[in-house]
Design a protein around this motif. Structure first.
Motif, short mmCIF file in Angstrom:
data_model
loop_
_atom_site.label_atom_id
_atom_site.label_comp_id
_atom_site.label_asym_id
_atom_site.label_seq_id
_atom_site.Cartn_x
_atom_site.Cartn_y
_atom_site.Cartn_z
N ASN A 82 -9.24 -12.00 -23.25
CA ASN A 82 -7.93 -12.24 -23.83
C ASN A 82 -7.80 -13.67 -24.34
OD1 ASN A 82 -5.56 -10.48 -24.20
ND2 ASN A 82 -4.48 -12.21 -23.29
N ALA A 83 -8.30 -14.60 -23.54
CA ALA A 83 -8.26 -16.00 -23.94
C ALA A 83 -9.03 -16.22 -25.23
CB ALA A 83 -8.82 -16.88 -22.82
N GLN A 84 -10.16 -15.54 -25.35
CA GLN A 84 -10.97 -15.66 -26.56
C GLN A 84 -10.18 -15.20 -27.79
OE1 GLN A 84 -14.22 -16.93 -26.61
NE2 GLN A 84 -13.69 -17.39 -24.49
N TYR A 85 -9.56 -14.03 -27.66
CA TYR A 85 -8.83 -13.47 -28.79
C TYR A 85 -7.57 -14.26 -29.11
CZ TYR A 85 -11.91 -9.49 -29.30
OH TYR A 85 -13.01 -8.72 -29.55
N LEU A 86 -6.92 -14.73 -28.06
CA LEU A 86 -5.69 -15.50 -28.24
C LEU A 86 -5.99 -16.78 -29.03
CD1 LEU A 86 -3.01 -14.58 -27.23
CD2 LEU A 86 -3.39 -15.83 -25.09
N ARG A 87 -7.08 -17.40 -28.68
CA ARG A 87 -7.47 -18.66 -29.30
C ARG A 87 -7.87 -18.48 -30.76
NH1 ARG A 87 -11.43 -20.30 -25.13
NH2 ARG A 87 -9.76 -19.85 -23.67
N ALA A 88 -8.38 -17.30 -31.06
CA ALA A 88 -8.85 -17.03 -32.42
C ALA A 88 -7.72 -16.64 -33.36
CB ALA A 88 -9.91 -15.94 -32.38
N LEU A 89 -6.54 -16.45 -32.80
CA LEU A 89 -5.40 -16.02 -33.62
C LEU A 89 -4.92 -17.13 -34.55
CD1 LEU A 89 -4.89 -13.20 -32.64
CD2 LEU A 89 -3.14 -14.09 -31.09
N PRO A 90 -4.52 -16.76 -35.80
CA PRO A 90 -3.92 -17.77 -36.66
C PRO A 90 -2.60 -18.25 -36.02
CG PRO A 90 -3.83 -15.60 -37.68
CD PRO A 90 -4.65 -15.46 -36.44
N PRO A 91 -2.22 -19.52 -36.27
CA PRO A 91 -1.04 -20.10 -35.61
C PRO A 91 0.21 -19.23 -35.68
CG PRO A 91 -2.21 -21.78 -36.81
CD PRO A 91 -2.89 -20.49 -37.14
N SER A 141 9.91 -22.11 -37.80
CA SER A 141 8.68 -21.36 -37.54
C SER A 141 7.42 -22.21 -37.66
CB SER A 141 8.60 -20.14 -38.47
OG SER A 141 8.62 -20.56 -39.80
N ASP A 142 7.43 -23.19 -38.57
CA ASP A 142 6.27 -24.06 -38.68
C ASP A 142 6.05 -24.85 -37.40
OD1 ASP A 142 5.74 -23.18 -41.16
OD2 ASP A 142 6.59 -24.91 -42.23
N ARG A 143 7.15 -25.37 -36.91
CA ARG A 143 7.07 -26.16 -35.68
C ARG A 143 6.65 -25.28 -34.50
NH1 ARG A 143 8.67 -30.46 -32.60
NH2 ARG A 143 9.82 -29.97 -30.70
N THR A 144 7.20 -24.08 -34.47
CA THR A 144 6.86 -23.15 -33.39
C THR A 144 5.37 -22.85 -33.41
OG1 THR A 144 9.05 -22.14 -33.54
CG2 THR A 144 7.35 -20.90 -32.38
N ALA A 145 4.85 -22.60 -34.61
CA ALA A 145 3.42 -22.30 -34.74
C ALA A 145 2.58 -23.50 -34.33
CB ALA A 145 3.11 -21.89 -36.17
N ALA A 146 3.03 -24.67 -34.70
CA ALA A 146 2.28 -25.89 -34.37
C ALA A 146 2.23 -26.08 -32.86
CB ALA A 146 2.93 -27.10 -35.03
N VAL A 147 3.36 -25.90 -32.21
CA VAL A 147 3.41 -26.07 -30.76
C VAL A 147 2.55 -25.01 -30.08
CG1 VAL A 147 4.90 -25.93 -28.72
CG2 VAL A 147 5.67 -27.18 -30.75
N ALA A 148 2.68 -23.77 -30.52
CA ALA A 148 1.91 -22.69 -29.91
C ALA A 148 0.42 -22.94 -30.04
CB ALA A 148 2.27 -21.35 -30.54
N SER A 149 -0.01 -23.33 -31.23
CA SER A 149 -1.46 -23.51 -31.40
C SER A 149 -1.96 -24.76 -30.68
CB SER A 149 -1.85 -23.52 -32.87
OG SER A 149 -1.21 -24.56 -33.54
N ALA A 150 -1.04 -25.71 -30.43
CA ALA A 150 -1.45 -26.89 -29.67
C ALA A 150 -1.89 -26.49 -28.26
CB ALA A 150 -0.30 -27.89 -29.59
N PHE A 151 -1.34 -25.39 -27.78
CA PHE A 151 -1.66 -24.96 -26.42
C PHE A 151 -2.58 -23.75 -26.36
CE2 PHE A 151 2.10 -27.53 -25.97
CZ PHE A 151 1.73 -28.35 -24.92
N ALA A 152 -3.07 -23.34 -27.51
CA ALA A 152 -3.91 -22.14 -27.57
C ALA A 152 -5.05 -22.18 -26.55
CB ALA A 152 -4.46 -21.95 -28.98
#
Length: 480
Positions: free
Chosen positions: A324-333, A354-365
RNA sequence: GGCGCGUUCGUCUAGCGGUUAGGACGUGGCCCUCUCAAGGCCAAAACACGGGUUCAAUUCCCGUACGCGCUACCA
């Protein structure tokens, strides 16, 4: 088997949520069909009124769809071999039971459930084989007519030969042989007029032109009964492939109590369908090389029954987490943000941007196993001010060098043109030059002042996510 | 109890007579690095047991042990 396209089926009973073992059976059938250019159909086996759960069939189909498993024929899909719900095919089963009766290959049994239960108890006490004693097998026609006239409830049982052996070749296990004398005279038609699994599954598989029966190992012992039925009807039986079981950590059959077994549970917990499918595909099958990451499409291209193993496989949640971690990390922001959004909101994070949300989410991917993990990482963004309880943290922030760093940070912050991760990193380099403080002594006071935590992503990124104003406020509040 | 199926690192597994028994998860260590996570490298870790067959068994056969499944008018 010439070059005809295979037809396989997944035939769940609508008694509850889809079990991960069921998902794997469905998946293997799906993969087998796709790989061979064959047909997969969904059949609902709802012949047990007592265990029927309303809405379960729809839920099953929905869960299967979530996992990416699609059917070519089935309820709500259509096809030339319907109906695909067994409760709508009662007449067919009854007719076949009658045919066996007429041909002397089955017989009526008037024993009541209570009588049978009592007999079983007796047998268990005296350590005898628990099998039907075939009491009604030798009833006279007179006797039968009499009871029929009285409208006495009864079942129809399969007349199993008393001696001999039945052999068959399982696609996964090879040759299997079972003596007839250990096979029960199975009930085919229950007293409520509905068929048991054994009758319904054979009749349907034949009429639906199923070529390969791919099912769980728990069916292996009853396969001879099914084969006998094919023989009695004069039909060519399909090929059989019995899949190894999925097990708990203690190697018992996978069950509730020892963790989640419903696919829905994993879905709700935030596991991605790709991860679950990938993980489950490898529980009992392998591609023959070292690859482990497979999309459904790749599985469709690689799957063959001859690489299915024989022994049961423990469902190891730790490995599922890794997938799951692998797939989660591979997801686009943006996609990651969709998964994490609800949890971010619950943590007090405003996801309107939404841009900020995506940025924050991917920061913790890289920190996530499941989307909800993000909650604990968002604390620093949602608290109104940073406070320390740990003596060590206070010392780190209030030391002479730390104060120099913080003061310089506050000073330079106001002069910075653009505020982003890289400009802040540059600024921190300047602070190092200005103050002569470097390494841990330079970063840790900033990290602590900005987030209240000693651990986390790159400090430049944190500063960017926090924004200039919040950073300034937090730094100043730590200045003595 | 009876019948069936199964048995390679803790877990998922590769292996289809001759291998330093390979990979992955997890675990430990090191590197990277402000920290953590991620990532990279390294390490520990397995052929259930006993007989055969064979020049040679993890691999083939038999037995034992253990495990699991089935033994319903449930699927």
């Amino acid at each position: 088997m010439i070059s005809s396209k295979p037809r396989v089926r997944f035939a769940p009973s609508p008694t509850g949520a889809l079990h991960v073992g069921g998902l794997r059976t469905a998946l293997y059938n799906y993969l087998f069909a796709r790989r061979q250019g064959g047909t997969l159909l969904l059949r609902i086996e709802d012949t047990d009124r007592a265990r029927y759960v309303a809405g379960a069939a729809e839920k099953l189909a929905e869960t299967l769809a979530w996992a990416g498993i699609t059917f070519d024929e089935g309820p709500g899909i259509g096809g030339d071999h319907g109906p695909y719900v067994q409760s709508e095919r009662s007449d067919l089963y009854r007719a076949h039971a009658m045919r066996l009766l007429e041909e002397g290959k089955a017989y009526r049994c008037f024993c009541t459930s209570e009588e049978l239960e009592a007999a079983r108890l007796r047998q268990a006490r005296s350590q005898q084989d628990s099998a039907y004693d075939r009491h009604c097998r030798t009833l006279t026609d007179e006797h039968i007519t009499e009871r029929l006239d009285q409208n006495q409830p009864h079942t129809i049982r399969l007349l199993v030969p008393l001696a001999g052996e039945l052999q068959f070749r399982d696609l996964i296990r090879g040759d299997v042989a079972i003596h007839y004398d250990v096979i029960d005279d199975q009930v085919l038609l229950k007293s409520d007029g509905l068929p048991t699994y054994h009758l319904a599954n054979v009749v349907d598989d034949h009429h639906m032109e199923i070529t390969h029966v791919i099912r769980g190992e728990e069916w292996l012992p009853s396969t001879p009964k099914h084969l006998l039925l094919y023989e009695y009807f004069g039909w060519t039986p399909p090929s059989f492939a019995h899949l190894p079981l999925l097990l708990n950590a203690d190697r018992t059959k996978l069950s509730k109590r020892q963790g989640d077994v419903a696919v829905e549970d994993y879905r709700a917990a935030g596991y991605l369908p790709e991860a679950l499918v990938n993980f489950i595909a490898l529980l009992g099958w392998n591609p023959g090389d070292d690859r482990e990451l497979f999309s459904l499409q790749e599985l469709e291209q690689s799957f063959t029954l001859d690489r299915v193993s024989k022994a049961g496989a423990v469902f190891d949640i730790e490995k599922l987490k890794w997938f799951n971690a692998q797939y989660l990390r591979a997801l686009p922001p943006e996609t990651l943000a969709e998964y994490c959004g609800p949890f971010m909101r619950s943590a007090g994070f405003d996801t309107a941007d939404s841009d900020r949300t995506a940025a924050v989410a991917s920061a913790f991917a890289a920190y996530l196993t499941i989307p909800s993990d993000i909650v604990s990482h968002l604390r620093f963004l949602t608290i109104s001010q940073v406070t320390f309880e740990d003596e060590e943290d206070i010392d780190t922030v209030s030391s002479y060098d730390a104060q120099k760093v913080l003061a310089q940070f506050a000073y330079l912050t106001e002069t910075l043109d653009t505020w982003n991760a890289s400009s802040v990193k540059d600024m921190i380099k300047d602070i190092q030059n200005d103050t002569g403080v470097k390494g841990k002594k330079l970063f840790m006071p900033l990290r602590l002042a900005l987030t209240g935590e000693r651990h986390g992503p790159d400090i430049g990124l944190i500063a960017e996510l926090l924004g200039r104003d919040a950073c300034l406020r937090r730094i100043r509040s730590q200045l003595v």
